[in-house]
Scaffold this motif. Structure first.
Motif, PDB file in Angstrom:
ATOM      1  N   LEU A 253       0.905  -1.255   0.316  1.00 53.52           N
ATOM      2  CA  LEU A 253       0.361  -0.082  -0.614  1.00 53.52           C
ATOM      3  C   LEU A 253       1.297   1.414   0.185  1.00 53.52           C
ATOM      4  CD1 LEU A 253      -2.865  -1.315   2.586  1.00 53.52           C
ATOM      5  CD2 LEU A 253      -3.543  -0.647  -0.038  1.00 53.52           C
ATOM      6  N   THR A 254       1.935   1.574  -0.641  1.00 53.58           N
ATOM      7  CA  THR A 254       3.436   2.410  -0.247  1.00 53.58           C
ATOM      8  C   THR A 254       2.739   3.019  -1.513  1.00 53.58           C
ATOM      9  OG1 THR A 254       4.736   0.570   0.158  1.00 53.58           O
ATOM     10  CG2 THR A 254       5.292   2.998  -1.202  1.00 53.58           C
ATOM     11  N   ARG A 255       2.286   4.579  -0.898  1.00 53.11           N
ATOM     12  CA  ARG A 255       2.349   5.881  -1.551  1.00 53.11           C
ATOM     13  C   ARG A 255       0.562   5.633  -2.320  1.00 53.11           C
ATOM     14  NH1 ARG A 255       5.357   7.292  -6.663  1.00 53.11           N
ATOM     15  NH2 ARG A 255       5.021   4.964  -7.286  1.00 53.11           N
ATOM     16  N   ALA A 256      -0.160   4.693  -1.479  1.00 53.55           N
ATOM     17  CA  ALA A 256      -1.801   4.212  -1.679  1.00 53.55           C
ATOM     18  C   ALA A 256      -2.518   5.132  -1.299  1.00 53.55           C
ATOM     19  CB  ALA A 256      -2.176   3.162  -1.766  1.00 53.55           C
ATOM     20  N   ASP A 257      -3.496   5.831  -1.310  1.00 52.26           N
ATOM     21  CA  ASP A 257      -4.512   6.827  -1.265  1.00 52.26           C
ATOM     22  C   ASP A 257      -5.753   5.835  -1.026  1.00 52.26           C
ATOM     23  OD1 ASP A 257      -6.420   9.367  -0.250  1.00 52.26           O
ATOM     24  OD2 ASP A 257      -5.506  10.145  -1.943  1.00 52.26           O
ATOM     25  N   GLY A 265     -13.849  -4.353   9.174  1.00 47.55           N
ATOM     26  CA  GLY A 265     -13.125  -6.012   9.281  1.00 47.55           C
ATOM     27  C   GLY A 265     -12.602  -6.111   8.642  1.00 47.55           C
ATOM     28  N   ALA A 266     -11.931  -5.645   7.491  1.00 48.49           N
ATOM     29  CA  ALA A 266     -10.642  -5.803   6.880  1.00 48.49           C
ATOM     30  C   ALA A 266      -8.939  -6.038   7.979  1.00 48.49           C
ATOM     31  CB  ALA A 266     -10.268  -4.621   5.958  1.00 48.49           C
ATOM     32  N   ASN A 267      -8.405  -6.898   6.630  1.00 51.72           N
ATOM     33  CA  ASN A 267      -7.306  -7.763   7.288  1.00 51.72           C
ATOM     34  C   ASN A 267      -6.550  -7.534   6.037  1.00 51.72           C
ATOM     35  OD1 ASN A 267      -5.256  -9.592   7.842  1.00 51.72           O
ATOM     36  ND2 ASN A 267      -6.194 -11.678   7.271  1.00 51.72           N
ATOM     37  N   LEU A 268      -5.765  -6.841   7.277  1.00 49.76           N
ATOM     38  CA  LEU A 268      -4.672  -5.607   7.180  1.00 49.76           C
ATOM     39  C   LEU A 268      -2.901  -6.615   7.700  1.00 49.76           C
ATOM     40  CD1 LEU A 268      -6.323  -3.257   6.902  1.00 49.76           C
ATOM     41  CD2 LEU A 268      -4.757  -2.001   6.151  1.00 49.76           C
ATOM     42  N   SER A 269      -3.098  -7.001   8.029  1.00 42.41           N
ATOM     43  CA  SER A 269      -1.869  -8.266   8.629  1.00 42.41           C
ATOM     44  C   SER A 269      -1.086  -7.864   7.934  1.00 42.41           C
ATOM     45  CB  SER A 269      -2.340  -9.793   9.662  1.00 42.41           C
ATOM     46  OG  SER A 269      -2.414 -10.406   8.346  1.00 42.41           O
ATOM     47  N   GLY A 270       0.147  -7.398   7.524  1.00 43.05           N
ATOM     48  CA  GLY A 270       1.599  -7.676   7.074  1.00 43.05           C
ATOM     49  C   GLY A 270       1.701  -7.011   5.694  1.00 43.05           C
ATOM     50  N   ALA A 271       0.751  -6.132   5.500  1.00 43.67           N
ATOM     51  CA  ALA A 271       0.579  -5.023   4.510  1.00 43.67           C
ATOM     52  C   ALA A 271       1.678  -4.067   4.834  1.00 43.67           C
ATOM     53  CB  ALA A 271      -1.220  -5.097   4.094  1.00 43.67           C
ATOM     54  N   THR A 272       2.594  -3.572   3.713  1.00 36.30           N
ATOM     55  CA  THR A 272       2.887  -2.683   3.771  1.00 36.30           C
ATOM     56  C   THR A 272       3.333  -1.070   3.303  1.00 36.30           C
ATOM     57  OG1 THR A 272       4.200  -3.550   1.787  1.00 36.30           O
ATOM     58  CG2 THR A 272       4.844  -4.389   2.470  1.00 36.30           C
ATOM     59  N   ALA A 273       3.534  -0.143   3.997  1.00 35.81           N
ATOM     60  CA  ALA A 273       2.925   1.418   3.861  1.00 35.81           C
ATOM     61  C   ALA A 273       4.095   1.486   4.668  1.00 35.81           C
ATOM     62  CB  ALA A 273       1.701   1.767   4.261  1.00 35.81           C
ATOM     63  N   ASP A 284      -5.731   3.838  12.775  1.00 45.55           N
ATOM     64  CA  ASP A 284      -4.459   3.003  12.792  1.00 45.55           C
ATOM     65  C   ASP A 284      -3.879   1.856  12.444  1.00 45.55           C
ATOM     66  OD1 ASP A 284      -2.453   2.700  14.379  1.00 45.55           O
ATOM     67  OD2 ASP A 284      -3.563   2.793  16.271  1.00 45.55           O
ATOM     68  N   PRO A 285      -3.719   2.109  11.634  1.00 48.17           N
ATOM     69  CA  PRO A 285      -2.451   1.446  10.289  1.00 48.17           C
ATOM     70  C   PRO A 285      -2.050   0.011  11.269  1.00 48.17           C
ATOM     71  CG  PRO A 285      -1.774   3.503  10.111  1.00 48.17           C
ATOM     72  CD  PRO A 285      -3.041   3.842  11.017  1.00 48.17           C
ATOM     73  N   LYS A 286      -1.257   0.899  12.541  1.00 48.56           N
ATOM     74  CA  LYS A 286       0.009  -0.046  12.957  1.00 48.56           C
ATOM     75  C   LYS A 286      -0.931  -1.065  14.036  1.00 48.56           C
ATOM     76  CE  LYS A 286       3.771   2.657  13.540  1.00 48.56           C
ATOM     77  NZ  LYS A 286       4.561   3.972  14.137  1.00 48.56           N
ATOM     78  N   ALA A 287      -1.638  -0.564  14.516  1.00 53.67           N
ATOM     79  CA  ALA A 287      -3.138  -1.712  15.246  1.00 53.67           C
ATOM     80  C   ALA A 287      -3.359  -2.594  14.715  1.00 53.67           C
ATOM     81  CB  ALA A 287      -4.310  -0.602  16.211  1.00 53.67           C
ATOM     82  N   ALA A 288      -3.668  -2.129  12.995  1.00 50.77           N
ATOM     83  CA  ALA A 288      -3.971  -3.191  12.190  1.00 50.77           C
ATOM     84  C   ALA A 288      -3.115  -4.207  11.428  1.00 50.77           C
ATOM     85  CB  ALA A 288      -5.203  -2.864  11.003  1.00 50.77           C
ATOM     86  N   GLY A 289      -2.267  -3.850  11.674  1.00 53.31           N
ATOM     87  CA  GLY A 289      -0.618  -4.610  10.976  1.00 53.31           C
ATOM     88  C   GLY A 289      -0.651  -4.443  10.301  1.00 53.31           C
ATOM     89  N   VAL A 290      -0.012  -3.521   9.642  1.00 47.92           N
ATOM     90  CA  VAL A 290       0.462  -3.068   8.733  1.00 47.92           C
ATOM     91  C   VAL A 290       2.254  -2.220   9.141  1.00 47.92           C
ATOM     92  CG1 VAL A 290       1.000  -0.527   7.283  1.00 47.92           C
ATOM     93  CG2 VAL A 290      -2.180  -1.513   7.798  1.00 47.92           C
ATOM     94  N   ILE A 291       2.856  -3.105   8.057  1.00 47.09           N
ATOM     95  CA  ILE A 291       3.806  -3.207   8.736  1.00 47.09           C
ATOM     96  C   ILE A 291       4.606  -1.427   7.526  1.00 47.09           C
ATOM     97  CG2 ILE A 291       6.948  -3.850   8.079  1.00 47.09           C
ATOM     98  CD1 ILE A 291       5.120  -6.451   7.955  1.00 47.09           C
ATOM     99  N   PHE A 292       5.396  -0.627   7.574  1.00 51.29           N
ATOM    100  CA  PHE A 292       5.792   0.912   7.790  1.00 51.29           C
ATOM    101  C   PHE A 292       7.557   0.352   7.086  1.00 51.29           C
ATOM    102  CE2 PHE A 292       2.006   2.077   9.579  1.00 51.29           C
ATOM    103  CZ  PHE A 292       1.888   3.271   8.669  1.00 51.29           C
ATOM    104  N   ASP A 293       7.494   0.749   5.589  1.00 51.94           N
ATOM    105  CA  ASP A 293       9.255   0.910   6.077  1.00 51.94           C
ATOM    106  C   ASP A 293      10.379   1.731   6.682  1.00 51.94           C
ATOM    107  OD1 ASP A 293       8.320  -0.779   3.963  1.00 51.94           O
ATOM    108  OD2 ASP A 293       8.202   0.374   2.005  1.00 51.94           O
TER     109      ASP A 293
END
Length: 293
Positions: A253-257, A265-273, A284-293
């Motif tokens: 999800l890098t640069r995504a808007d 209810g979406a699953n964002l575990s391991g997604a990158t941004a 809160d993306p971090k709480a949803a499991g999003v990984i930031f570069d």
């Protein structure tokens, strides 16, 4: 229903006659509706009064065939189909498949279009429900308001020639296509190349796992319960998209808007941004499991 044998081939509606040798055969009055006659040799055949509605005639040879009073409404042909002299397939209601073809409003439901070159074709409002588009080239095709529900564009295990392992899932070429308003409910677009495509469409339950959606316009799209595992959404426009219960695990999800996007209810575990990714207010993306570069 009358079933007959001609030259060892069963003549009936929906018959599989791919590559069949029916040269000079008497098929007058035969019902071959929805039959697959791709590559068939019908040279000199008597097809007077035959029903060929919805038949697949790509690469078929009908040179010298008698097509008097025959029904070809909705039959599918291409530039390699050979017609008897003086026959006008357009007047007969035949759909001619090919680059830049005008197929707007065409009923191509359940049609076999595997490997078809539809680059730049106009398919506005076309009914492609359940059609087989495996390996089809839809680059720059206009599919505005087309119905592609249950459409098959992915073929298990198929690897296109001369591509690198990194492009293993380049199963369908739809880059830059306009699918605005298209119905792609539960469509199988696994690994499709949809980079830069306009997909403001109904993609509820669609399988977009490992698809390349980089730079795609998905604003307002319905992606409820869509499978986006491992999808490349770099620089994608997802403003106001409905991603409720979608699986975005391991997606890029890098640069995504995602302004005002629905993510309940979406699953964002391991997604990158990264810091340029735009999230809905209060999310809160971090709480949803999003990984930031």
């Amino acid at each position: 229903m009358v079933v007959v044998e001609v030259n060892g081939y069963t003549i009936e509606p929906g018959a599989n006659l791919v590559g069949a040798d029916l040269e000079d055969a008497d098929l007058s009055g035969a019902n071959l509706s929805q039959s697959n006659l791709a590559g068939a040799n019908l040279k000199g055949a008597n097809l007077k009064g035959a029903n060929l509605s919805g038949a697949w005639l790509q690469r078929a040879n009908l040179d010298g065939a008698n097509l008097t009073e025959s029904i070809l409404e909705g039959a599918i042909a291409n530039e390699d189909t050979i017609w008897t002299e003086g026959f006008d397939p357009d007047v007969a209601g035949v759909y001619e498949i090919g680059p830049e073809a005008n197929l707007s409003g065409a009923d191509l439901s359940r049609a076999y279009l595997g490997g078809a070159d539809l680059e730049g074709a106009a398919l506005v409002g076309a009914n492609l429900r359940g059609a087989d588009l495996t390996r089809a080239n839809l680059t720059r095709a206009n599919l505005t308001d087309a119905n592609l529900s249950e459409t098959q564009i992915y073929e298990e295990g198929w690897i296109p020639p001369t591509i690198s392992p990194a492009n293993l899932f380049f199963h369908a070429r739809i880059s830059g296509a306009n699918l605005t308003g298209a119905n792609l409910t539960e469509a199988n677009l696994t690994g499709a190349n949809l980079a830069g495509a306009w997909l403001c469409a109904n993609l509820a339950g669609a399988n977009l796992a490992d698809a390349d959606l980089s730079g795609a316009n998905l604003s307002g799209a319905n992606l409820t319960e869509a499978d986006l595992r491992g999808a490349n959404l770099d620089d994608a426009d997802l403003t106001e998209a409905n991603l409720d219960k979608a699986d975005l695990s391991d997606a890029d999800l890098t640069r995504a808007d995602l302004t005002r996007a629905g993510l309940e209810g979406a699953n964002l575990s391991g997604a990158t941004a990264d810091g340029t990714t735009i999230w809905p207010d209060g999310f809160d993306p971090k709480a949803a499991g999003v990984i930031f570069d």
